[in-house]
Motif scaffolding. Structure first.
Motif, PDB file in Angstrom:
ATOM      1  N   PRO A  20       0.831  -1.208   0.000  1.00 28.38           N
ATOM      2  CA  PRO A  20       0.000   0.000   0.000  1.00 28.38           C
ATOM      3  C   PRO A  20       0.867   1.261   0.000  1.00 28.38           C
ATOM      4  O   PRO A  20       1.872   1.334   0.692  1.00 28.38           O
ATOM      5  N   GLY A  21       0.458   2.238  -0.807  1.00 28.64           N
ATOM      6  CA  GLY A  21       1.206   3.479  -0.914  1.00 28.64           C
ATOM      7  C   GLY A  21       2.350   3.426  -1.900  1.00 28.64           C
ATOM      8  O   GLY A  21       3.089   4.391  -2.065  1.00 28.64           O
ATOM      9  N   SER A  22       2.486   2.312  -2.602  1.00 29.31           N
ATOM     10  CA  SER A  22       3.587   2.155  -3.545  1.00 29.31           C
ATOM     11  C   SER A  22       3.262   2.696  -4.929  1.00 29.31           C
ATOM     12  O   SER A  22       4.144   2.828  -5.761  1.00 29.31           O
ATOM     13  N   GLY A  23       1.997   2.970  -5.177  1.00 31.34           N
ATOM     14  CA  GLY A  23       1.601   3.497  -6.477  1.00 31.34           C
ATOM     15  C   GLY A  23       1.633   2.474  -7.587  1.00 31.34           C
ATOM     16  O   GLY A  23       1.841   2.815  -8.739  1.00 31.34           O
ATOM     17  N   GLN A  24       1.388   1.210  -7.257  1.00 32.85           N
ATOM     18  CA  GLN A  24       1.409   0.165  -8.280  1.00 32.85           C
ATOM     19  C   GLN A  24       0.080   0.009  -9.000  1.00 32.85           C
ATOM     20  O   GLN A  24       0.022  -0.574 -10.061  1.00 32.85           O
ATOM     21  N   ALA A  25      -0.982   0.507  -8.394  1.00 33.45           N
ATOM     22  CA  ALA A  25      -2.307   0.370  -8.988  1.00 33.45           C
ATOM     23  C   ALA A  25      -2.951   1.755  -9.037  1.00 33.45           C
ATOM     24  O   ALA A  25      -2.638   2.614  -8.224  1.00 33.45           O
ATOM     25  N   PHE A  26      -3.849   1.962  -9.985  1.00 31.95           N
ATOM     26  CA  PHE A  26      -4.531   3.256 -10.073  1.00 31.95           C
ATOM     27  C   PHE A  26      -5.979   3.018 -10.445  1.00 31.95           C
ATOM     28  O   PHE A  26      -6.273   2.565 -11.548  1.00 31.95           O
ATOM     29  N   GLU A  27      -6.869   3.290  -9.506  1.00 32.91           N
ATOM     30  CA  GLU A  27      -8.301   3.211  -9.759  1.00 32.91           C
ATOM     31  C   GLU A  27      -8.976   4.258  -8.902  1.00 32.91           C
ATOM     32  O   GLU A  27      -8.697   4.371  -7.709  1.00 32.91           O
ATOM     33  N   GLU A  28      -9.839   5.025  -9.503  1.00 32.28           N
ATOM     34  CA  GLU A  28     -10.603   6.034  -8.779  1.00 32.28           C
ATOM     35  C   GLU A  28     -12.040   6.005  -9.287  1.00 32.28           C
ATOM     36  O   GLU A  28     -12.313   5.513 -10.381  1.00 32.28           O
ATOM     37  N   LYS A  29     -12.942   6.490  -8.482  1.00 29.51           N
ATOM     38  CA  LYS A  29     -14.361   6.568  -8.841  1.00 29.51           C
ATOM     39  C   LYS A  29     -14.693   8.009  -9.203  1.00 29.51           C
ATOM     40  O   LYS A  29     -14.391   8.925  -8.446  1.00 29.51           O
ATOM     41  N   LEU A  30     -15.310   8.201 -10.339  1.00 31.42           N
ATOM     42  CA  LEU A  30     -15.668   9.538 -10.814  1.00 31.42           C
ATOM     43  C   LEU A  30     -17.007   9.940 -10.223  1.00 31.42           C
ATOM     44  O   LEU A  30     -18.000  10.068 -10.925  1.00 31.42           O
ATOM     45  N   ILE A  31     -17.029  10.158  -8.926  1.00 31.59           N
ATOM     46  CA  ILE A  31     -18.258  10.426  -8.186  1.00 31.59           C
ATOM     47  C   ILE A  31     -18.663  11.899  -8.217  1.00 31.59           C
ATOM     48  O   ILE A  31     -19.805  12.214  -8.508  1.00 31.59           O
ATOM     49  N   PRO A  32     -17.759  12.829  -7.903  1.00 33.36           N
ATOM     50  CA  PRO A  32     -18.180  14.235  -7.816  1.00 33.36           C
ATOM     51  C   PRO A  32     -18.578  14.827  -9.170  1.00 33.36           C
ATOM     52  O   PRO A  32     -18.240  14.290 -10.226  1.00 33.36           O
ATOM     53  N   SER A  33     -19.239  15.946  -9.094  1.00 34.16           N
ATOM     54  CA  SER A  33     -19.595  16.692 -10.298  1.00 34.16           C
ATOM     55  C   SER A  33     -18.328  17.263 -10.936  1.00 34.16           C
ATOM     56  O   SER A  33     -17.424  17.718 -10.235  1.00 34.16           O
ATOM     57  N   MET A  34     -18.284  17.267 -12.270  1.00 35.64           N
ATOM     58  CA  MET A  34     -17.153  17.833 -13.001  1.00 35.64           C
ATOM     59  C   MET A  34     -17.392  19.277 -13.416  1.00 35.64           C
ATOM     60  O   MET A  34     -16.560  19.880 -14.085  1.00 35.64           O
ATOM     61  N   THR A  35     -18.500  19.867 -13.010  1.00 32.69           N
ATOM     62  CA  THR A  35     -18.863  21.216 -13.438  1.00 32.69           C
ATOM     63  C   THR A  35     -17.776  22.232 -13.108  1.00 32.69           C
ATOM     64  O   THR A  35     -17.358  23.019 -13.956  1.00 32.69           O
ATOM     65  N   GLY A  36     -17.300  22.237 -11.870  1.00 29.85           N
ATOM     66  CA  GLY A  36     -16.267  23.187 -11.458  1.00 29.85           C
ATOM     67  C   GLY A  36     -14.957  22.949 -12.172  1.00 29.85           C
ATOM     68  O   GLY A  36     -14.244  23.899 -12.539  1.00 29.85           O
ATOM     69  N   PHE A  37     -14.626  21.680 -12.412  1.00 34.02           N
ATOM     70  CA  PHE A  37     -13.393  21.370 -13.125  1.00 34.02           C
ATOM     71  C   PHE A  37     -13.462  21.872 -14.559  1.00 34.02           C
ATOM     72  O   PHE A  37     -12.500  22.437 -15.077  1.00 34.02           O
TER      73      PHE A  37
END
Length: 151
Positions: A7-24
């Motif tokens: 954990p914390g090694s940065g070997q995997a990358f997965e995120e959930k696109l939950i928040p609104s992208m309006t501000g971005f």
């Protein structure tokens, strides 16, 4: 999960696109050219190679009728611009593993930091999440020499 996963090694990358992208989207519109905003927001496949231009494939991506392949070095340069615009804090998880950014932004650590250190990134945590997401995705692709697919 890989047997040598730490954990914390940065070997995997997965995120959930939950928040609104309006501000971005508004942040990108304010600080980027139209082409840069399309690249950073529109890729479906991110590859660790420098590309002269995006590659469009007539393959349904789940969100659109086509697939855009973008180079991580180009996306990284663009993502660094928006990260600088909001002054993304050093505490933002960098060597991301599965859901590290989602957890940091959605489970309260980011909100707690923003409360004690008011800075531009903390004004809109949904926007800051996407800034961090695209920045860390490009960094991960380059560091691990692997593609990332947005599904």
């Amino acid at each position: 999960m890989e047997a040598d996963f730490v954990p914390g090694s940065g070997q995997a990358f997965e995120e959930k696109l939950i928040p609104s992208m309006t501000g971005f989207g508004a942040l990108c519109q304010a600080h980027l050219s139209r082409e840069e905003a399309e690249t950073v927001c529109g890729w479906t496949v991110l590859v660790p190679l420098s590309l002269d231009e995006e590659i469009w494939l007539p393959i349904n991506s789940g969100y659109t009728d086509s697939t855009m392949v973008a180079g991580a070095p180009q996306v990284l340069a663009i993502a660094e611009k928006v990260a600088a615009a909001v002054d993304l804090p050093a505490e933002t998880p960098a060597m991301c593993d599965n859901l590290d950014l989602t957890t940091w932004f959605m489970d309260g650590a980011a909100k707690e930091l923003a409360a004690v250190r008011p800075e531009p990134w903390g004004d809109d945590l949904d926007t800051a999440f996407y800034v961090a997401l695209f920045l860390r995705a490009a960094q991960h692709s380059i560091r691990r020499d692997c593609p990332i697919v947005c599904t």
